[in-house]
Design a protein around this motif. Structure first.
Motif, PDB file in Angstrom:
ATOM      1  N   ARG A  58       8.509   1.983   3.302  1.00 26.80           N
ATOM      2  CA  ARG A  58       8.291   3.378   3.857  1.00 26.80           C
ATOM      3  C   ARG A  58       9.878   4.006   4.102  1.00 26.80           C
ATOM      4  NH1 ARG A  58       4.438   2.394   8.862  1.00 26.80           N
ATOM      5  NH2 ARG A  58       5.756   1.157  10.154  1.00 26.80           N
TER       6      ARG A  58
ATOM      7  N   TYR B  90      -2.439   7.670  13.554  1.00 28.88           N
ATOM      8  CA  TYR B  90      -1.839   6.800  12.344  1.00 28.88           C
ATOM      9  C   TYR B  90      -1.228   5.511  13.046  1.00 28.88           C
ATOM     10  CZ  TYR B  90       2.339   5.168   9.980  1.00 28.88           C
ATOM     11  OH  TYR B  90       2.973   4.599   9.501  1.00 28.88           O
TER      12      TYR B  90
ATOM     13  N   ALA C  56       0.484   5.049   1.301  1.00 27.98           N
ATOM     14  CA  ALA C  56      -0.511   5.766   2.618  1.00 27.98           C
ATOM     15  C   ALA C  56      -0.291   7.148   2.647  1.00 27.98           C
ATOM     16  CB  ALA C  56      -0.592   4.615   3.742  1.00 27.98           C
ATOM     17  N   PRO C  57      -0.530   7.915   1.715  1.00 27.62           N
ATOM     18  CA  PRO C  57      -0.284   9.374   1.999  1.00 27.62           C
ATOM     19  C   PRO C  57      -1.276   9.942   2.864  1.00 27.62           C
ATOM     20  CG  PRO C  57      -1.233   9.073  -0.119  1.00 27.62           C
ATOM     21  CD  PRO C  57      -1.006   7.651   0.473  1.00 27.62           C
ATOM     22  N   SER C  58      -0.910  10.929   3.730  1.00 26.25           N
ATOM     23  CA  SER C  58      -1.710  11.958   4.453  1.00 26.25           C
ATOM     24  C   SER C  58      -2.125  13.047   3.675  1.00 26.25           C
ATOM     25  CB  SER C  58      -1.002  12.217   5.791  1.00 26.25           C
ATOM     26  OG  SER C  58      -0.694  11.220   6.147  1.00 26.25           O
TER      27      SER C  58
ATOM     28  N   HIS D 232      10.441   6.100   9.827  1.00 27.80           N
ATOM     29  CA  HIS D 232       9.629   5.186  10.251  1.00 27.80           C
ATOM     30  C   HIS D 232      10.029   4.245  11.148  1.00 27.80           C
ATOM     31  CE1 HIS D 232       5.789   7.153   8.969  1.00 27.80           C
ATOM     32  NE2 HIS D 232       6.088   7.333   7.950  1.00 27.80           N
TER      33      HIS D 232
ATOM     34  N   ARG E 166       0.824  -1.218  -0.136  1.00 29.29           N
ATOM     35  CA  ARG E 166       0.066  -0.155  -0.033  1.00 29.29           C
ATOM     36  C   ARG E 166       0.854   1.133  -0.109  1.00 29.29           C
ATOM     37  NH1 ARG E 166       2.138   2.100   4.337  1.00 29.29           N
ATOM     38  NH2 ARG E 166       1.785   1.099   6.280  1.00 29.29           N
TER      39      ARG E 166
ATOM     40  N   ASP F  74      -4.455   8.253   4.337  1.00 32.44           N
ATOM     41  CA  ASP F  74      -4.376   8.475   5.723  1.00 32.44           C
ATOM     42  C   ASP F  74      -5.002   9.701   6.366  1.00 32.44           C
ATOM     43  OD1 ASP F  74      -3.261   5.885   6.003  1.00 32.44           O
ATOM     44  OD2 ASP F  74      -1.327   6.543   6.714  1.00 32.44           O
TER      45      ASP F  74
ATOM     46  N   ARG G 217      -3.946   3.949   0.022  1.00 32.09           N
ATOM     47  CA  ARG G 217      -4.615   4.241   1.344  1.00 32.09           C
ATOM     48  C   ARG G 217      -4.598   5.877   1.612  1.00 32.09           C
ATOM     49  NH1 ARG G 217      -2.394   1.218   5.938  1.00 32.09           N
ATOM     50  NH2 ARG G 217      -1.598   3.236   6.523  1.00 32.09           N
TER      51      ARG G 217
ATOM     52  N   SER H 242      -2.767   2.564  11.314  1.00 31.88           N
ATOM     53  CA  SER H 242      -2.208   1.751  10.259  1.00 31.88           C
ATOM     54  C   SER H 242      -1.929   0.256  10.574  1.00 31.88           C
ATOM     55  CB  SER H 242      -0.663   2.612  10.136  1.00 31.88           C
ATOM     56  OG  SER H 242       0.220   1.735   9.226  1.00 31.88           O
TER      57      SER H 242
END
Ligand code: GLU
Length: 441
Positions: free
Chosen positions: A201, A183, A7-9, A205, A5, A41, A39, A187
């Motif tokens: 990522r 998140y 998963a950007p905000s 992280h 996935r 976020d 996805r 997540s």
């Protein structure tokens, strides 16, 4: 079956750093015939904006990174509430009431004593009465996940074996005082329930991953394979964080960067494989191997995208740019010839418009004083139009004969008189495209 996935905000436009993450996850899914989830976020209602959701979808589509389905965290709040309840039930979740200022003070004290600034779990010692009292006084507390204080280990797809002492990490806040799910919890619930098998990522992280592994295990999920790619820096190794705004995919697109150039660079940058232009997604997928990426910060220079773009354009057939050229107002009969000349002389498609204006309206001649007489004489010898690919040869032969000039002394003043520039496309090819030849006033 592989599931990845991106998963950007949706709190801003996505940039080259995000693209690196998106692309790696996309390529892994496609290489294995798996699923690529987009996805969103968006659990932060204040900072998430619908316009950014639309924009990031457009950006990914522009690049040809098609997703198999979209998920939105804001529509899954009930799932997160359920997970929170489960964690509470198993004694892994506790409410804490420290204000940001108090936490800051605690951190500073620990740092002053040379200790890691880890949350001291003071809230664990609160009695129910004390909590009621604090809640009445300060409102609801935050909810922290109680880490098991052991080493958390995984084999990272890029970084190799990682071992982090959970005692050196603060119990993460998963729910804010206002009830907003953060998140970290959302997540892991998503990754588990959506069957995500590989999470790639940024290396910022890594600590999150350590805590998320424990949360996944507490919730009974399967820990995915993790890989953390290095962060991009500027060409001098400087941090890109402040400049990422100007490295948004939108900006690069406006500057005329072609998707193939961006994808080719970012699919290889930071790996042991050479960067080379790849025009087919299938080639990128085929040649991608995450194990070839290193952990050192990766230098990114936006300038590298221009030669790749030029190379891509050079390889384009007329049919691929026909509409774009027609929009400029180039007549149909001239258009194929125009492209044949231009493809070798442009960096971005945006350059076409300047060239077309020059050809359509004529350039302001540039004639050096010592060439004035020569140029005037040459103009009287210019054959009548329309010109074809032989015209330049015929003309310059006649000018050579009449003036005795040859080589650069012959050609350069004519080029400058006709185009106003000292370099550019082959004049024999350019002359037939020149609609107007301006005389020097
Ligand atoms: N929304 C998170 C971010 O943009 C996603 C990180 C992740 O891939 O888990 O940093």
């Amino acid at each position: 079956m592989t599931t990845t996935r991106f998963a950007p905000s949706p709190t801003g436009y996505i940039h080259v750093g995000n693209l690196r993450t998106a692309l790696m996850n996309y390529l892994i899914a496609r290489k294995t015939g798996g699923t690529f989830i987009l996805r969103i976020d968006d659990t932060d209602p204040e900072r998430s904006k619908e316009e950014y959701v639309d924009a990031l979808k457009q950006d990914l589509e522009w690049l040809g990174l098609h997703w198999d389905r979209v998920e939105r965290q804001s529509q899954r709040l009930d799932r997160y509430a359920e997970a929170a309840e489960k964690l509470r039930g198993m004694g892994r979740f506790y409410e804490a009431f420290e204000t940001p200022t108090e936490l800051d003070l605690k951190r500073k004290k620990l740092l002053n004593m040379g200790n890691p600034p880890v949350y001291d779990r003071a809230a664990l010692a609160l009695s129910e009465e004390e909590k009621d009292h604090l809640r009445a006084e300060r409102g609801d507390g935050v909810w922290r996940f109680k880490l098991d204080q052991e080493r958390i280990e995984w084999t990272d797809g890029i970084l190799g074996d990682i071992s982090i002492d959970a005692a050196s990490v603060s119990d993460p806040v998963l729910i804010r005082g206002d009830g907003q799910v953060l998140y970290t919890l959302a997540s892991v619930v998503d990754d588990t329930e959506m069957g995500v098998t590989h999470v790639v990522r940024g290396s910022d992280h890594v600590t999150n991953t350590a805590t998320q592994i424990q949360i996944i295990q507490a919730l009974g999920g399967t820990v995915p394979e993790f890989a953390h790619h290095s962060l991009l820096t500027g060409p001098q190794g400087e941090s890109l964080s402040k400049r990422l705004g100007t490295l948004s995919l939108r900006d690069l697109r406006t500057q005329g960067i072609e998707p193939a150039a961006l994808l080719s660079l970012l699919a290889r940058l930071g790996s042991s494989d050479p960067v080379e232009l790849q025009t087919e997604m299938a080639e990128l997928i085929e040649g991608f191997d995450i194990t070839h990426f290193g952990s050192a910060p990766t230098k990114f220079d936006v300038e590298d995208l221009f030669p790749l773009t030029a190379k891509y354009l050079l390889g384009l057939d007329f049919s691929a740019v026909k509409d774009r050229i027609s929009e400029l107002g180039v007549p149909d009969d001239l258009a194929p010839g125009f492209w044949a000349v231009m493809r070798e002389n442009i960096t971005t498609l945006g350059d076409l418009s300047e060239w077309w204006t020059l050809l359509r309206d004529g350039a302001d001649p540039v004639i050096d004083a010592e060439d004035a007489e020569f140029a005037a004489q040459a103009m009287t010898l210019l054959p009548e139009g329309p010109h074809d690919s032989d015209s330049w040869g015929t003309w310059t032969a006649a000018v050579k004969q009449a003036t005795g000039r040859k080589g650069r002394g012959l050609f350069m003043p004519l080029r400058k008189a006709l185009t106003g520039q000292s370099h550019g496309p082959d004049m024999a090819q350019l002359l037939p495209l020149l609609q107007v030849i301006k005389a020097k006033e």
